[in-house]
Design a protein around this motif. Structure first.
Motif, mmCIF file in Angstrom:
data_model
loop_
_atom_site.group_PDB
_atom_site.id
_atom_site.type_symbol
_atom_site.label_atom_id
_atom_site.label_comp_id
_atom_site.label_asym_id
_atom_site.label_seq_id
_atom_site.Cartn_x
_atom_site.Cartn_y
_atom_site.Cartn_z
ATOM 1 N N ALA A 43 17.351 -15.027 -6.441
ATOM 2 C CA ALA A 43 16.001 -15.549 -6.671
ATOM 3 C C ALA A 43 15.597 -16.525 -5.573
ATOM 4 N N VAL A 44 16.510 -17.393 -5.171
ATOM 5 C CA VAL A 44 16.193 -18.385 -4.138
ATOM 6 C C VAL A 44 15.916 -17.698 -2.798
ATOM 7 N N CYS A 45 16.768 -16.753 -2.420
ATOM 8 C CA CYS A 45 16.603 -16.080 -1.129
ATOM 9 C C CYS A 45 15.361 -15.206 -1.108
ATOM 10 N N ARG A 52 23.351 -7.203 -19.494
ATOM 11 C CA ARG A 52 24.144 -6.700 -18.361
ATOM 12 C C ARG A 52 23.525 -5.419 -17.798
ATOM 13 N N ARG A 53 23.138 -4.530 -18.680
ATOM 14 C CA ARG A 53 22.541 -3.269 -18.229
ATOM 15 C C ARG A 53 21.209 -3.527 -17.533
ATOM 16 N N LEU A 54 20.406 -4.440 -18.092
ATOM 17 C CA LEU A 54 19.115 -4.751 -17.488
ATOM 18 C C LEU A 54 19.297 -5.361 -16.100
ATOM 19 N N SER A 55 20.241 -6.302 -15.960
ATOM 20 C CA SER A 55 20.465 -6.929 -14.653
ATOM 21 C C SER A 55 20.949 -5.910 -13.631
ATOM 22 N N ARG A 56 21.802 -4.975 -14.060
ATOM 23 C CA ARG A 56 22.252 -3.920 -13.132
ATOM 24 C C ARG A 56 21.084 -3.015 -12.739
ATOM 25 N N TRP A 57 20.211 -2.717 -13.699
ATOM 26 C CA TRP A 57 19.069 -1.861 -13.397
ATOM 27 C C TRP A 57 18.104 -2.558 -12.430
ATOM 28 N N VAL A 58 17.886 -3.850 -12.632
ATOM 29 C CA VAL A 58 17.063 -4.624 -11.699
ATOM 30 C C VAL A 58 17.713 -4.641 -10.319
ATOM 31 N N THR A 59 19.023 -4.781 -10.282
ATOM 32 C CA THR A 59 19.754 -4.790 -9.011
ATOM 33 C C THR A 59 19.575 -3.470 -8.263
ATOM 34 N N ILE A 60 19.767 -2.362 -8.969
ATOM 35 C CA ILE A 60 19.639 -1.041 -8.347
ATOM 36 C C ILE A 60 18.206 -0.820 -7.860
ATOM 37 N N ALA A 61 17.229 -1.182 -8.699
ATOM 38 C CA ALA A 61 15.829 -0.986 -8.328
ATOM 39 C C ALA A 61 15.449 -1.843 -7.131
ATOM 40 N N THR A 62 15.910 -3.090 -7.107
ATOM 41 C CA THR A 62 15.614 -3.971 -5.982
ATOM 42 C C THR A 62 16.190 -3.413 -4.692
ATOM 43 N N GLN A 69 7.639 -9.300 -10.161
ATOM 44 C CA GLN A 69 8.219 -8.996 -11.464
ATOM 45 C C GLN A 69 9.722 -9.265 -11.479
ATOM 46 N N PHE A 70 10.427 -8.838 -10.448
ATOM 47 C CA PHE A 70 11.877 -9.024 -10.411
ATOM 48 C C PHE A 70 12.249 -10.496 -10.305
ATOM 49 N N LEU A 71 11.432 -11.288 -9.625
ATOM 50 C CA LEU A 71 11.680 -12.731 -9.573
ATOM 51 C C LEU A 71 11.572 -13.343 -10.966
#
Length: 425
Positions: free
Chosen positions: A93-95, A17-27, A113-115
């Motif tokens: 990911a699709v968009c 959960r923390r990793l996905s939120r961090w990826v979200t913020i960075a993206t 990387q984020f994909l």
């Protein structure tokens, strides 16, 4: 009372959960600082990966971008491994894949990387997913280091960084002994390799974490406002690694790295891991020029192919006004007209605030798009310089004059080299 396995599972879910939120913020942050790149802009040619996409109207980009932003918002509040969060990550990911397919320029290293991380969070959001994220991180460091083990970086490109260090110390790089310069240049690739190795070896993983923080902190200082003053995207990507590594390599972790979890993969997880394994291996082919540099994590290598574009003086009024053209003549007066050099890299930085895609395929496609706006097909010429020889730094050079010659040169590439029609005059 919860069992050890349940506690470990809850801890892994929390890390995901923390990793996905961090990826979200960075993206979100990286999209903001490079926002022009992701819109259907017409100030810089867009080159899709497939020719059938060249006729895609601009509103499709807006729909895909809206899908990315919406998915990020949902993921921020309902991240994987929740079912709804995985669905949102799938939409993301699709968009994002759709946006990248419409313009090769968008295949930024961080986007790639984020994909890959998104794919893992969608398909294997558990202990195996975290292991694969660690392998992906190590591969980025390792391949980045390997790409710098060449003559051009060690003898030339490393001097960009060393020059900043020399300024900090109040000295001049030219005053450094050659031996000192060479030893200092080797620190960059060997340092990355050392970080990768330490992150693989479980007893030394904590040291590897601190070493990675030191490396990224140093890079931020070198390319930041007090150094080379590079774009915000470069800085934010390094900041992302600092936070990501803190999540992937916590203080207490006793799981083995890389062999035991592969034996425990279930059939569905094994199939889902194939794209990640492919992404880990593909950079090997880039050493022979068969795969692009950025998705191979080859950044700041100085070895990439080079394309020089020149415009004849009498046709310069027909090209885009924001195209950076040198005021100095190249010295060639063929057809009794001087030629002016066009800086494609600076054009990308000034209009889209992002570095230009390094492949000659893309740069030649941009040159061909420029030629479409010229009244005379022979008003443009390109000089192609090959990637440097790893040992000697030598390049071969060829010059092509005219739109037809450029288009014939582009026929050798498998991927599309035609600009989207929203650019065409």
């Amino acid at each position: 009372m919860n069992t050890t396995a349940e506690i470990e599972s809850d801890s892994q879910a929390q890390t995901i959960r923390r990793l996905s939120r961090w990826v979200t913020i960075a993206t979100a942050a990286l999209l903001m600082v490079t926002w022009k790149l992701w819109t259907p802009q017409t100030i810089f040619p867009q080159i899709p990966f497939l020719e059938l996409l060249t006729g895609t109207p601009g509103w499709v980009d807006w729909v895909l971008l809206f899908g990315v932003v919406g998915a990020l918002v949902v993921t921020l509040f309902s991240p994987p491994p929740d079912r709804f969060g995985r669905l949102a990550m799938g939409v993301f990911a699709v968009c994002l894949t759709g946006l990248i397919s419409l313009d090769q320029h968008r295949l930024q290293p961080w986007a790639w990387q984020f994909l890959l991380i998104a794919w893992l969070l969608i398909t294997v959001p558990n202990k195996s997913g975290l292991h694969w994220c660690r392998w992906l991180t190590v591969s980025i460091y390792a391949w980045s280091a390997v790409s710098k083990l060449n003559y051009s970086f060690l003898h030339e490109h490393a001097n960009l960084f060393l020059g900043v260090i020399a300024d900090w110390t109040g000295t001049k790089l030219a005053d450094w002994p050659d031996t000192v310069q060479m030893l200092a240049a080797w620190v960059f690739p060997l340092g990355e390799l050392l970080v990768a190795l330490l992150l693989i070896l479980w007893p030394h993983r904590r040291i590897g974490l601190w070493a990675s923080w030191l490396m990224h902190g140093t890079l931020i200082a070198l390319v930041g406002p007090f150094g080379l003053q590079h774009e915000w995207g470069v800085l934010l990507w390094n900041v992302f690694f600092i936070g990501q590594n803190a999540l992937l390599y916590p203080r207490r972790t006793g799981d083995a790295f890389g062999h035991q979890f592969i034996k425990e993969l279930r059939p569905r997880e094994f199939v889902a891991s194939i794209p990640i394994v492919t992404a880990l291996v593909l950079p090997l082919t880039s050493l022979r020029g068969w795969f692009d540099e950025w998705p191979s994590w080859a950044v700041y290598t100085g070895r990439a192919e080079q394309v020089r574009v020149e415009i004849r003086e009498d046709v310069r009024e027909s090209i885009p006004k924001d195209l950076p053209i040198s005021d100095a003549s190249t010295g060639d007066t063929l057809d009794f007209q001087p030629w002016r050099s066009v800086n494609l890299g600076r054009w990308s930085l000034e209009t889209l605030e992002t570095p230009i895609y390094p492949q000659s395929r893309f740069r030649l496609a941009v040159a061909a798009a420029i030629s479409e706006r010229l009244p005379d097909e022979f008003g443009i010429r390109v000089t192609v310089r090959s990637a440097t020889d790893r040992k000697s730094g030598a390049r071969w050079t060829e010059t092509y004059r005219g739109r037809e010659a450029i288009e014939q040169l582009l026929d050798r590439f498998w991927l599309n080299t035609q600009a989207r029609r929203i650019w065409s005059p």
